[in-house]
Design a protein around this motif. Structure first.
Motif, PDB file in Angstrom:
ATOM      1  N   ARG A  67      13.770  53.351   5.225  1.00 30.54           N
ATOM      2  CA  ARG A  67      14.392  52.088   4.810  1.00 30.54           C
ATOM      3  C   ARG A  67      13.693  51.507   3.580  1.00 30.54           C
ATOM      4  N   LEU A  68      12.389  51.678   3.496  1.00 31.39           N
ATOM      5  CA  LEU A  68      11.659  51.139   2.345  1.00 31.39           C
ATOM      6  C   LEU A  68      11.959  51.933   1.075  1.00 31.39           C
ATOM      7  N   LYS A  69      12.078  53.232   1.194  1.00 30.65           N
ATOM      8  CA  LYS A  69      12.463  54.042   0.029  1.00 30.65           C
ATOM      9  C   LYS A  69      13.863  53.645  -0.442  1.00 30.65           C
ATOM     10  N   MET A  70      14.748  53.377   0.519  1.00 31.84           N
ATOM     11  CA  MET A  70      16.097  52.915   0.207  1.00 31.84           C
ATOM     12  C   MET A  70      16.037  51.546  -0.488  1.00 31.84           C
ATOM     13  N   THR A  71      15.123  50.701  -0.044  1.00 33.55           N
ATOM     14  CA  THR A  71      14.970  49.368  -0.635  1.00 33.55           C
ATOM     15  C   THR A  71      14.535  49.470  -2.093  1.00 33.55           C
ATOM     16  N   ILE A  72      13.609  50.354  -2.388  1.00 35.95           N
ATOM     17  CA  ILE A  72      13.161  50.549  -3.767  1.00 35.95           C
ATOM     18  C   ILE A  72      14.327  51.001  -4.637  1.00 35.95           C
ATOM     19  N   ASP A  73      15.111  51.945  -4.131  1.00 37.36           N
ATOM     20  CA  ASP A  73      16.292  52.420  -4.852  1.00 37.36           C
ATOM     21  C   ASP A  73      17.286  51.279  -5.061  1.00 37.36           C
ATOM     22  N   MET A  74      17.525  50.501  -4.009  1.00 33.28           N
ATOM     23  CA  MET A  74      18.460  49.375  -4.082  1.00 33.28           C
ATOM     24  C   MET A  74      17.979  48.353  -5.110  1.00 33.28           C
ATOM     25  N   TYR A  75      16.679  48.061  -5.120  1.00 40.20           N
ATOM     26  CA  TYR A  75      16.145  47.084  -6.059  1.00 40.20           C
ATOM     27  C   TYR A  75      16.333  47.561  -7.505  1.00 40.20           C
ATOM     28  N   LYS A  76      16.044  48.813  -7.750  1.00 39.03           N
ATOM     29  CA  LYS A  76      16.187  49.357  -9.105  1.00 39.03           C
ATOM     30  C   LYS A  76      17.637  49.325  -9.577  1.00 39.03           C
ATOM     31  N   ASN A  77      18.569  49.611  -8.658  1.00 35.00           N
ATOM     32  CA  ASN A  77      19.979  49.719  -9.032  1.00 35.00           C
ATOM     33  C   ASN A  77      20.731  48.392  -9.028  1.00 35.00           C
ATOM     34  N   LEU A  78      20.412  47.494  -8.107  1.00 29.96           N
ATOM     35  CA  LEU A  78      21.216  46.285  -7.934  1.00 29.96           C
ATOM     36  C   LEU A  78      20.497  44.984  -8.293  1.00 29.96           C
ATOM     37  N   LYS A  79      19.179  45.014  -8.409  1.00 31.51           N
ATOM     38  CA  LYS A  79      18.379  43.851  -8.799  1.00 31.51           C
ATOM     39  C   LYS A  79      18.733  42.578  -8.019  1.00 31.51           C
ATOM     40  N   PRO A  80      18.584  42.586  -6.695  1.00 36.37           N
ATOM     41  CA  PRO A  80      18.838  41.347  -5.951  1.00 36.37           C
ATOM     42  C   PRO A  80      17.850  40.266  -6.373  1.00 36.37           C
ATOM     43  N   HIS A  81      18.265  39.013  -6.244  1.00 38.03           N
ATOM     44  CA  HIS A  81      17.398  37.893  -6.620  1.00 38.03           C
ATOM     45  C   HIS A  81      16.192  37.800  -5.683  1.00 38.03           C
ATOM     46  N   LYS A  82      16.441  38.039  -4.402  1.00 36.55           N
ATOM     47  CA  LYS A  82      15.378  38.015  -3.393  1.00 36.55           C
ATOM     48  C   LYS A  82      15.664  39.104  -2.370  1.00 36.55           C
ATOM     49  N   ILE A  83      14.592  39.572  -1.732  1.00 37.67           N
ATOM     50  CA  ILE A  83      14.692  40.552  -0.654  1.00 37.67           C
ATOM     51  C   ILE A  83      13.969  39.971   0.555  1.00 37.67           C
ATOM     52  N   ILE A  84      14.730  39.728   1.623  1.00 42.41           N
ATOM     53  CA  ILE A  84      14.145  39.234   2.866  1.00 42.41           C
ATOM     54  C   ILE A  84      13.715  40.443   3.690  1.00 42.41           C
ATOM     55  N   LEU A  85      12.458  40.477   4.072  1.00 43.64           N
ATOM     56  CA  LEU A  85      11.920  41.549   4.914  1.00 43.64           C
ATOM     57  C   LEU A  85      11.892  41.013   6.334  1.00 43.64           C
ATOM     58  N   SER A  86      12.703  41.607   7.202  1.00 43.03           N
ATOM     59  CA  SER A  86      12.917  41.038   8.529  1.00 43.03           C
ATOM     60  C   SER A  86      12.323  41.915   9.621  1.00 43.03           C
ATOM     61  N   GLY A  87      11.332  41.367  10.324  1.00 42.59           N
ATOM     62  CA  GLY A  87      10.744  42.074  11.455  1.00 42.59           C
ATOM     63  C   GLY A  87       9.414  41.472  11.860  1.00 42.59           C
ATOM     64  N   GLY A  88       9.312  41.124  13.117  1.00 45.94           N
ATOM     65  CA  GLY A  88       8.085  40.533  13.640  1.00 45.94           C
ATOM     66  C   GLY A  88       7.125  41.577  14.165  1.00 45.94           C
ATOM     67  N   ALA A  89       6.177  41.134  14.964  1.00 39.19           N
ATOM     68  CA  ALA A  89       5.168  42.017  15.563  1.00 39.19           C
ATOM     69  C   ALA A  89       5.690  42.514  16.905  1.00 39.19           C
ATOM     70  N   ALA A  90       6.625  43.455  16.860  1.00 38.55           N
ATOM     71  CA  ALA A  90       7.266  43.969  18.071  1.00 38.55           C
ATOM     72  C   ALA A  90       6.321  44.853  18.883  1.00 38.55           C
TER      73      ALA A  90
END
Length: 138
Positions: A24-47
């Motif tokens: 998912r993180l590798k996908m996020t890097i690709d997404m950021y490079k291609n789509l340039k979102p204004h912000k990226i919310i990282l969602s997940g607690g200490a499960a």
């Protein structure tokens, strides 16, 4: 305004990230490079109670180390389930001014009939009909 939400995955007992989280993180890097979102919310607690770190914190460290500017990243580090990912991330996206919410998760997560992330995020977004939901996955 394009706001992305990246869904975490349980951290391994030894404190390392799971293969799914890394994917998912590798996908996020690709997404950021291609789509340039204004912000990226990282969602997940200490499960995983054996690890003293939230999924969001682990994702943050990896993404910053791999070139994503820290000012783009927003931590949602309380959610323990996919349902909570949606319940806690959507209000953050609204406060950030989202007009489009881009959900980033892996293909196997999207195929789940129970607790399907798209359905859960759509339910939360029903309160905000002007925000469009889209999905970025592998």
């Amino acid at each position: 305004m394009l706001i992305a939400v990246v869904l975490g995955n349980r951290i391994n007992n030894d404190g390392s990230m799971s293969g799914i989280m890394l994917e998912r993180l590798k996908m996020t890097i690709d997404m950021y490079k291609n789509l340039k979102p204004h912000k990226i919310i990282l969602s997940g607690g200490a499960a995983n109670k054996k690890v003293a770190m939230s999924e969001a914190q682990m994702m943050y460290g990896y993404l910053v180390e791999n070139g994503i500017p820290s000012e783009v990243l927003v931590l949602e580090n309380k959610s323990l389930t996919t349902k909570q990912n949606a319940e806690l991330s959507v209000p953050i996206a609204v406060k950030l001014g989202a007009t489009e919410l881009l959900l980033c998760t892996s293909s196997e997560h999207l195929k789940r009939p129970y607790l399907n992330p798209v359905k859960l995020f759509k339910k939360q977004l029903a309160k905000y009909p002007t925000i469009k939901l889209s999905v970025y996955n592998n």
